[in-house]
Design an enzyme around this catalytic site. Structure first.
Site, PDB file in Angstrom:
ATOM      1  N   ALA A  35      23.877   4.682  -9.180  1.00  0.00           N
ATOM      2  CA  ALA A  35      24.754   3.548 -10.193  1.00  0.00           C
ATOM      3  C   ALA A  35      23.912   3.948 -11.506  1.00  0.00           C
ATOM      4  O   ALA A  35      24.560   3.704 -11.963  1.00  0.00           O
ATOM      5  CB  ALA A  35      25.267   2.481  -9.318  1.00  0.00           C
ATOM      6  N   SER A  83      30.131  19.901 -11.888  1.00  0.00           N
ATOM      7  CA  SER A  83      30.798  19.046 -11.104  1.00  0.00           C
ATOM      8  C   SER A  83      31.674  18.481 -11.608  1.00  0.00           C
ATOM      9  O   SER A  83      31.906  19.183 -12.110  1.00  0.00           O
ATOM     10  CB  SER A  83      29.016  18.387 -11.023  1.00  0.00           C
ATOM     11  OG  SER A  83      28.560  18.023 -12.944  1.00  0.00           O
ATOM     12  N   GLU A 114      41.431  13.549  -2.085  1.00  0.00           N
ATOM     13  CA  GLU A 114      40.186  13.533  -1.068  1.00  0.00           C
ATOM     14  C   GLU A 114      39.115  12.528  -1.974  1.00  0.00           C
ATOM     15  O   GLU A 114      38.543  12.312  -2.067  1.00  0.00           O
ATOM     16  CB  GLU A 114      39.382  14.937  -1.167  1.00  0.00           C
ATOM     17  CG  GLU A 114      40.704  16.170  -1.187  1.00  0.00           C
ATOM     18  CD  GLU A 114      40.131  17.446  -1.322  1.00  0.00           C
ATOM     19  OE1 GLU A 114      38.890  17.877  -1.303  1.00  0.00           O
ATOM     20  OE2 GLU A 114      40.430  18.229  -1.871  1.00  0.00           O
ATOM     21  N   LYS A 116      35.306  11.551  -1.429  1.00  0.00           N
ATOM     22  CA  LYS A 116      34.179  12.501  -2.158  1.00  0.00           C
ATOM     23  C   LYS A 116      33.135  12.029  -1.448  1.00  0.00           C
ATOM     24  O   LYS A 116      32.595  10.868  -1.180  1.00  0.00           O
ATOM     25  CB  LYS A 116      34.174  11.942  -3.710  1.00  0.00           C
ATOM     26  CG  LYS A 116      33.081  13.057  -4.484  1.00  0.00           C
ATOM     27  CD  LYS A 116      32.485  11.974  -6.064  1.00  0.00           C
ATOM     28  CE  LYS A 116      31.553  12.782  -6.674  1.00  0.00           C
ATOM     29  NZ  LYS A 116      30.450  13.224  -6.239  1.00  0.00           N
ATOM     30  N   ASP A 118      29.426  12.282   0.000  1.00  0.00           N
ATOM     31  CA  ASP A 118      28.288  12.301  -0.609  1.00  0.00           C
ATOM     32  C   ASP A 118      27.138  12.789   0.822  1.00  0.00           C
ATOM     33  O   ASP A 118      26.388  11.967   1.312  1.00  0.00           O
ATOM     34  CB  ASP A 118      27.986  10.457   0.038  1.00  0.00           C
ATOM     35  CG  ASP A 118      26.102  10.186  -1.080  1.00  0.00           C
ATOM     36  OD1 ASP A 118      25.722  10.935  -1.514  1.00  0.00           O
ATOM     37  OD2 ASP A 118      25.885   9.128  -1.235  1.00  0.00           O
ATOM     38  N   TYR A 225      36.017  21.934   1.276  1.00  0.00           N
ATOM     39  CA  TYR A 225      37.211  20.800  -0.066  1.00  0.00           C
ATOM     40  C   TYR A 225      37.374  22.115  -1.084  1.00  0.00           C
ATOM     41  O   TYR A 225      38.172  21.667  -1.945  1.00  0.00           O
ATOM     42  CB  TYR A 225      36.451  20.063  -0.623  1.00  0.00           C
ATOM     43  CG  TYR A 225      35.260  20.335  -0.725  1.00  0.00           C
ATOM     44  CD1 TYR A 225      34.953  21.124  -2.621  1.00  0.00           C
ATOM     45  CD2 TYR A 225      34.317  19.680  -0.859  1.00  0.00           C
ATOM     46  CE1 TYR A 225      34.060  20.955  -3.544  1.00  0.00           C
ATOM     47  CE2 TYR A 225      32.447  19.569  -1.783  1.00  0.00           C
ATOM     48  CZ  TYR A 225      32.666  20.923  -2.476  1.00  0.00           C
ATOM     49  OH  TYR A 225      31.370  20.661  -3.305  1.00  0.00           O
ATOM     50  N   LYS A 314      34.470   6.685  -8.578  1.00  0.00           N
ATOM     51  CA  LYS A 314      33.474   6.129  -8.042  1.00  0.00           C
ATOM     52  C   LYS A 314      33.761   5.234  -7.240  1.00  0.00           C
ATOM     53  O   LYS A 314      34.952   4.570  -7.841  1.00  0.00           O
ATOM     54  CB  LYS A 314      32.962   5.791  -8.682  1.00  0.00           C
ATOM     55  CG  LYS A 314      31.963   7.904  -9.326  1.00  0.00           C
ATOM     56  CD  LYS A 314      31.700   8.544  -8.274  1.00  0.00           C
ATOM     57  CE  LYS A 314      30.382   8.411  -7.724  1.00  0.00           C
ATOM     58  NZ  LYS A 314      28.976   8.372  -9.078  1.00  0.00           N
ATOM     59  N   CYS A 408      -6.092  -7.652   4.028  1.00  0.00           N
ATOM     60  CA  CYS A 408      -4.866  -7.402   4.644  1.00  0.00           C
ATOM     61  C   CYS A 408      -4.654  -8.629   4.965  1.00  0.00           C
ATOM     62  O   CYS A 408      -5.818  -9.966   5.926  1.00  0.00           O
ATOM     63  CB  CYS A 408      -5.836  -6.293   5.689  1.00  0.00           C
ATOM     64  SG  CYS A 408      -4.579  -6.299   7.400  1.00  0.00           S
ATOM     65  N   CYS A 411      -5.718  -8.759   9.444  1.00  0.00           N
ATOM     66  CA  CYS A 411      -7.018  -8.646  10.229  1.00  0.00           C
ATOM     67  C   CYS A 411      -7.667  -9.210   8.577  1.00  0.00           C
ATOM     68  O   CYS A 411      -9.432  -9.553   9.169  1.00  0.00           O
ATOM     69  CB  CYS A 411      -7.646  -6.757  10.048  1.00  0.00           C
ATOM     70  SG  CYS A 411      -7.617  -5.750   8.557  1.00  0.00           S
ATOM     71  N   CYS A 426      -4.751  -1.139   3.404  1.00  0.00           N
ATOM     72  CA  CYS A 426      -6.080  -2.194   4.017  1.00  0.00           C
ATOM     73  C   CYS A 426      -6.995  -0.945   4.886  1.00  0.00           C
ATOM     74  O   CYS A 426      -6.042  -0.097   5.528  1.00  0.00           O
ATOM     75  CB  CYS A 426      -5.474  -2.701   5.386  1.00  0.00           C
ATOM     76  SG  CYS A 426      -6.630  -3.217   6.435  1.00  0.00           S
ATOM     77  N   CYS A 431      -8.297  -2.656  12.297  1.00  0.00           N
ATOM     78  CA  CYS A 431      -6.628  -3.877  11.922  1.00  0.00           C
ATOM     79  C   CYS A 431      -6.096  -3.757  13.686  1.00  0.00           C
ATOM     80  O   CYS A 431      -5.343  -2.540  13.746  1.00  0.00           O
ATOM     81  CB  CYS A 431      -6.089  -3.373  10.846  1.00  0.00           C
ATOM     82  SG  CYS A 431      -4.629  -4.706  10.653  1.00  0.00           S
TER      83      CYS A 431
HETATM   84  S1  IVH Z   1      35.686  19.322  -6.140  1.00  0.00           S
HETATM   85  C1  IVH Z   1      34.596  21.756 -10.035  1.00  0.00           C
HETATM   86  N1  IVH Z   1      35.963  17.541  -3.489  1.00  0.00           N
HETATM   87  O1  IVH Z   1      31.330  16.134  -5.542  1.00  0.00           O
HETATM   88  C2  IVH Z   1      34.016  20.496  -9.033  1.00  0.00           C
HETATM   89  N2  IVH Z   1      33.637  17.482  -4.272  1.00  0.00           N
HETATM   90  O2  IVH Z   1      30.818  15.880  -9.051  1.00  0.00           O
HETATM   91  C3  IVH Z   1      34.711  20.730  -7.689  1.00  0.00           C
HETATM   92  N3  IVH Z   1      32.330  16.464  -3.604  1.00  0.00           N
HETATM   93  O3  IVH Z   1      29.394  19.207  -6.647  1.00  0.00           O
HETATM   94  C4  IVH Z   1      34.332  20.060  -6.849  1.00  0.00           C
HETATM   95  N4  IVH Z   1      33.376  15.597  -2.341  1.00  0.00           N
HETATM   96  O4  IVH Z   1      29.427  18.081  -4.220  1.00  0.00           O
HETATM   97  C5  IVH Z   1      34.732  18.443  -4.891  1.00  0.00           C
HETATM   98  N5  IVH Z   1      36.468  16.778  -2.059  1.00  0.00           N
HETATM   99  C6  IVH Z   1      34.750  17.068  -2.796  1.00  0.00           C
HETATM  100  C7  IVH Z   1      33.769  16.595  -2.459  1.00  0.00           C
HETATM  101  C8  IVH Z   1      33.208  16.828  -3.842  1.00  0.00           C
HETATM  102  C9  IVH Z   1      31.994  15.590  -2.327  1.00  0.00           C
HETATM  103  C10 IVH Z   1      30.456  16.958  -4.660  1.00  0.00           C
HETATM  104  C11 IVH Z   1      30.721  17.881  -4.380  1.00  0.00           C
HETATM  105  C12 IVH Z   1      29.767  18.448  -5.954  1.00  0.00           C
HETATM  106  C13 IVH Z   1      30.249  16.761  -6.350  1.00  0.00           C
HETATM  107  C14 IVH Z   1      31.008  16.698  -8.297  1.00  0.00           C
END
Ligand code: IVH
Length: 669
Positions: A35, A83, A114, A116, A118, A225, A314, A408, A411, A426, A431
């Site tokens: 964040a 991304s 979908e 996302k 992590d 995905y 997010k 410490c 000790c 330490c 210790c």
């Molecule tokens: S689609 C053009 N679907 O999020 C980008 N990404 O910030 C298409 N991620 O690099 C990405 N779950 O590592 C897509 N269901 C999902 C995802 C997903 C996780 C990640 C992935 C990507 C990053 C994008």
């Protein structure tokens, strides 16, 4: 903001973001939460938008990630892995939808929602029905070849049915299940190893192990995905059907994916998971919304590195405010003094939080956290709660600044803080706190694995004065054990038998068990493959140790100083007398790897093979590949237009090989 101020701020932000990129992508050791990182990126993007003259081609806003780490061959992605733009509230999601609608001339469109996940993005290439390649995302254009490691993930099909396209690439997210994540962290903490900050990191660390046997022991999993590209075969015209097709080929597709016809349905999906995400065994940090029809996706295209046809909505990290009652100190196995926050208990998403991490002294100072402060505590997914910072407005003047103790707390020996290191330690090897942690580590599952010897027994043994160093474990008798609290005859027998069995552990485990600073289980394996005898290792100088690929000056120094200490040599002698394995007498690999320990750098254009092929070949033969020429480099393989690396090699006197010379060398090897 005046122009000068804006320029200066942009410069600061870029520097800061680049540093965090490296910590996150290359070193797998992030210092700030996702964040906080998003906030920095946002500020820079806003600044560049309102001051277009500040935009520079090298700005991190133009990059997807960071360059691949050394050690794996580089692979170029035929279709870049880009991304996603982010939305942090309904309004931002609507703005995304409005823009797409306008660009599609007011058309209505279905979306696929979908989770996302992590984790870590990977691309899997299949040719003629078999998995031939797997790569990480890297900077989006070039990633690392981690095929061997990906093959260890059971949910990745190694072959696909005949109806699959002749050649295609599938993309997905490799992740670490939450239940296993907590378990791994507990084990690492018990072994005095740094714990992982989040599942993404852990997935990354596991996938980028140079030794795929280690990856195989990690319970990684994947959700697929998207389809990167495909040649040959009929393909669906929308994303949803593409996912169904991939599922029919045997790929793991998330069952919670859903088609949403309206923005309201998307918002409902998001809210459902906002509350429900904790129930799943994987971490997800938001919802990815994608335009379903591929025709519309094509029409919408990309802006810079982000598709206009998708966005990530997010989830917010949960933050609460509570009182910081005190700052406690925990003395680790290697003597590190670790500050932690003692909080007025507070409910965060149903979990009572009483303690939180504070990282180190510098961090406390930087954030200006004082004892008695009201503090913001954050918990994102399953990350250990952390103190984000103080609520300065609520100060009364009664708050106290924190100071690391000068002695410490266990000790009483004066502590030391080495320059350049964030840790205070330490220095007293005797210790009790260190000995307790060290003993727990020594007998733990990844080390000598003495079954039945848990935390409580370790403590009793220390209190009874039966153990003064770890080697004393081998002097314990049944008679010693019987008087201890809660020790029945049968358990005493079992423990004695377990102690005896532990003498058979392989050499690398014994070395790991000693608990030398910076020598984790993987480093122990590396050292043992060079020195098959702990006595020889104990005489190695730090210069000799630094010759080993992967052993940096900090590690070399730590090993040398460990063995220079007479008390530690005494431990070694006692272990030898107890007949613990100090020499590796297992047969060596039949064929020695001819380039073992030899470092190469490959530069310029080669005619007969690609750079990654050359690098892969070097590694197959046991050599290592670096991206820059240093004193450790034995050979520079220079193709056409070699550039500055050639100059550097000439300066250092590194042996040069042209393509023919290199081919000759590997054909002889
Ligand atoms: S689609 C053009 N679907 O999020 C980008 N990404 O910030 C298409 N991620 O690099 C990405 N779950 O590592 C897509 N269901 C999902 C995802 C997903 C996780 C990640 C992935 C990507 C990053 C994008």
């Amino acid at each position: 903001m005046t122009d000068n101020h804006a320029a200066e701020r942009a410069r600061q932000l870029r520097e800061e973001i680049n540093r965090h990129n490296r910590l996150y992508y290359v070193l797998d050791q992030p210092e700030i939460s996702d964040a906080d990182y998003d906030l920095l990126m946002r500020e820079l993007r806003d600044l560049e938008e309102s001051n277009p003259e500040l935009v520079s081609p090298d700005s991190p806003t133009h990059r997807v990630g960071a360059p691949p780490a050394e050690g794996f061959a580089e692979v170029e992605h035929p279709v870049p892995m880009l991304s996603l733009s982010n939305a942090f509230n309904d309004e931002e999601l609507r703005a995304w939808h409005r823009r797409a609608t306008a660009l599609l001339d007011g058309a209505e469109f279905d979306m696929v929602c979908e989770l996302k996940i992590d984790g870590l993005a990977v691309a899997l290439t299949y040719r003629d029905g078999v998995l031939v390649h797997g790569a990480t995302r890297g900077d989006g254009y070039r990633g690392e070849d981690v095929t061997r490691n990906l093959r260890t993930i059971r949910s990745i099909p190694l072959s696909v049915p005949a109806e699959a396209p002749r050649a295609f690439e599938v993309r997905g997210e490799v992740y670490f299940p939450r239940s296993q994540f907590d378990k791994l962290n507990e084990e690492r903490a018990a072994q005095g190893l740094p714990t992982y900050a989040n599942p993404r990191n852990t997935a990354a660390g596991s996938l980028r192990q140079l030794d795929s046997r280690i990856t195989a022991q990690r319970p990684l999993d994947i959700f697929v995905y998207s389809l990167g590209y495909a040649e040959g075969g009929d393909l669906p015209n929308n994303h949803w059907d593409t996912l169904e097709m991939l599922a029919s080929f045997g790929f793991r597709v998330n069952v919670h994916n859903a088609v949403c016809r309206t923005l309201e349905e998307v918002e409902a999906y998001y809210r459902q998971w906002l509350d429900g995400i904790e129930r799943l065994d994987y971490a997800a940090d938001g919802v990815v919304v994608k335009v379903n029809h591929l025709r519309y996706q094509d029409a919408l295209g990309f802006v810079g590195r982000e598709p206009r046809w998708a966005t990530a909505y997010k989830f917010p990290a949960t933050q609460v405010v509570t009182r910081l009652l005190d700052i406690g100190i925990n003395v680790g196995r290697t003597g590190s003094l670790n500050p932690f926050a003692v909080l007025e208990p507070v409910d965060v998403n149903g979990a009572m939080v009483k303690l939180a991490t504070l990282h180190n002294e510098d961090d406390i100072r930087r954030k200006d956290i004082r004892i008695g402060d009201w503090v913001v505590v954050e918990r994102a997914g399953e990350v250990i709660p952390q103190v984000v910072g103080p609520v300065a407005e609520r100060r009364t003047g009664e708050e106290r600044e924190f100071a690391m103790p000068e002695r410490c707390p266990v000790c009483g020996v004066p502590v030391v803080r080495t320059e350049g290191e964030a840790m205070t330690r330490c220095p007293n090897a005797a210790c009790p706190a260190q000995l307790f942690e060290l003993l727990k580590h020594f007998v733990s599952r990844g080390a000598m694995d003495v079954e039945g010897m848990g935390e409580r027994l370790c403590l009793s043994l220390l209190e009874a004065g039966l153990v003064g160093d770890v080697a004393d474990v081998y002097g314990i008798t049944k008679e010693d054990l019987l008087p201890l609290e809660r020790m029945a005859e049968k358990s005493a027998d079992n423990i004695i038998a377990a102690i005896r069995r532990s003498k058979q552990r392989p050499l690398a485990r014994v070395l790991f068990a000693l608990g030398i600073l910076h020598v984790g289980s993987e480093m122990a394996e590396t050292l043992v493959s060079h020195y098959r005898n702990l006595w020889t290792l104990s005489r190695a100088t730090k210069e000799q140790l630094s010759e080993i690929p992967g052993v940096g000056p900090r590690i070399a120094e730590s090993i040398e100083s460990y063995f220079q200490n007479e008390a530690n040599r005494q431990v070694l002698r006692k272990l030898q007398r107890a007949e613990v394995r100090l020499v590796d007498d297992s047969p060596r690999e039949l064929v020695e790897r001819p380039l073992a320990g030899v470092q190469f750098v490959v530069t310029g254009r080669l005619a007969g093979l690609t750079r990654s092929q050359a690098e892969a070949r070097i590694k197959e033969l046991g050599g290592s590949v670096s991206s820059s020429v240093s004193r450790k480099t034995a050979y520079l393989v220079a193709g056409e237009e070699p550039g500055s690396k050639l100059d550097q090699a000439r300066k250092l006197g590194t042996t040069l090989l042209d393509e023919a010379g290199f081919l000759e060398m590997i054909s002889e090897a």
